[in-house]
Each structure stands twice: as structure tokens, then as C-alpha cells.
Enzyme design. Structure first.
Site, PDB file in Angstrom:
ATOM      1  N   HIS A  13       0.472  -4.815  -2.125  1.00 15.33           N
ATOM      2  CA  HIS A  13      -0.623  -4.571  -2.860  1.00 15.33           C
ATOM      3  C   HIS A  13      -1.071  -5.478  -3.676  1.00 15.33           C
ATOM      4  CE1 HIS A  13      -2.444  -2.903  -6.453  1.00 15.33           C
ATOM      5  NE2 HIS A  13      -2.923  -1.818  -5.580  1.00 15.33           N
ATOM      6  N   GLY A  44       0.472   6.214   0.436  1.00 13.36           N
ATOM      7  CA  GLY A  44      -0.411   6.595  -0.473  1.00 13.36           C
ATOM      8  C   GLY A  44      -1.715   6.288   0.041  1.00 13.36           C
ATOM      9  N   HIS A  87      -3.672   3.739  -0.170  1.00 13.50           N
ATOM     10  CA  HIS A  87      -3.792   2.148   0.460  1.00 13.50           C
ATOM     11  C   HIS A  87      -3.194   2.158   1.705  1.00 13.50           C
ATOM     12  CE1 HIS A  87      -5.232   0.713  -3.340  1.00 13.50           C
ATOM     13  NE2 HIS A  87      -4.064   0.568  -3.949  1.00 13.50           N
ATOM     14  N   LEU A 133       6.213   1.539   0.079  1.00 11.94           N
ATOM     15  CA  LEU A 133       7.191   2.745   0.145  1.00 11.94           C
ATOM     16  C   LEU A 133       6.768   3.895   0.506  1.00 11.94           C
ATOM     17  CD1 LEU A 133       9.728   1.599  -2.651  1.00 11.94           C
ATOM     18  CD2 LEU A 133      10.178   1.197  -0.072  1.00 11.94           C
ATOM     19  N   ALA A 134       5.513   4.438   0.231  1.00 14.52           N
ATOM     20  CA  ALA A 134       4.933   5.679   0.489  1.00 14.52           C
ATOM     21  C   ALA A 134       3.613   5.447   1.091  1.00 14.52           C
ATOM     22  CB  ALA A 134       5.066   6.326  -0.730  1.00 14.52           C
TER      23      ALA A 134
END
Length: 120
Positions: A9, A73, A75, A70-71
Site C-alpha cells: 500500500h 479490499g 485496492h 492480507l484481504a
């Protein structure tokens, strides 16, 4: 030449970005057939498109992109695939493969379970 770009990120906290760079260096030591680098979605440099451009300029015929998230989302589901697709159209001769994000990687549950102490 093959390139692996670790996608994160990005953070306003410089130490967080250095951690990602350190992980890329650790991956490079384990993957001698790859030129490994890190790239950031926002808040730090290089951005993802720039990292892809650099890899191609350095001779990569195959670029693997590993989302260090990790997830799934926005992005992971929208932003990163859109950037990769735009670069794919720009570099039609280069194979670009967007790998599964970290949280969806095979063995992740085993990895996390191994972190949990089972004895007091």
C-alpha cells in the site's frame, strides 16, 4: 530476465516502507532467477506503474506482481488490477502475471497456525 515486484500500500511512516523494501531484498536472496523490487500503491515511491516500467527497461520479458495485502479490499480487487492491465496494454510483448494476494496464498492458514504457541 524475470522480475518480481512486491506490491504494498505505502505509508507516510518511512519505517513501514523500509520493511517492505527489506522483504523484497529477502525475496531476492531466495529467488536468484528474478530481479526483485518493491512498489507502492500510494504514499511512497516507486509507484506500481513506475516499477513495471523499470523492470521492462531493465530487460524483463516476464513480470510477476505479488500483492503484499492480507484481504481482498478495493485496492486488491480494483486498483491494482487496473494498473496492471494498463501496463499490459502498454507492453504487449511482456508477460505480466498478477499473483494471488498474500492473504489468499496457499498455506497461509498453516503459516498463521505455526505462529500460535500451543503450549503455555
Amino acid at each position: 530476465m524475470q522480475a518480481l515486484i512486491l506490491l504494498a500500500h505505502g505509508s507516510r511512516r518511512a519505517e513501514s516502507n523500509r520493511e517492505v523494501q527489506a522483504m523484497a531484498e529477502q525475496l531476492a536472496a531466495r529467488l536468484p532467477g528474478f530481479r526483485v523490487s518493491a512498489a507502492f500503491l500510494e504514499l511512497s515511491a516507486p509507484d506500481i506503474a513506475t516499477a513495471i516500467d523499470r523492470a521492462v527497461a531493465q530487460g524483463a520479458g516476464r513480470v510477476l506482481l505479488l500483492p503484499y495485502f492480507l484481504a481482498a479490499g478495493r485496492h486488491v480487487v480494483e486498483d491494482i488490477p487496473a494498473i496492471v492491465e494498463e501496463r499490459r496494454t502498454h507492453y504487449a510483448e511482456v508477460e505480466m502475471l498478477l499473483l494471488p494476494y498474500l492473504g489468499a496464498a496457499p498455506g497461509m492458514a498453516d503459516f498463521l497456525a505455526a505462529l500460535v504457541p500451543t503450549s503455555p
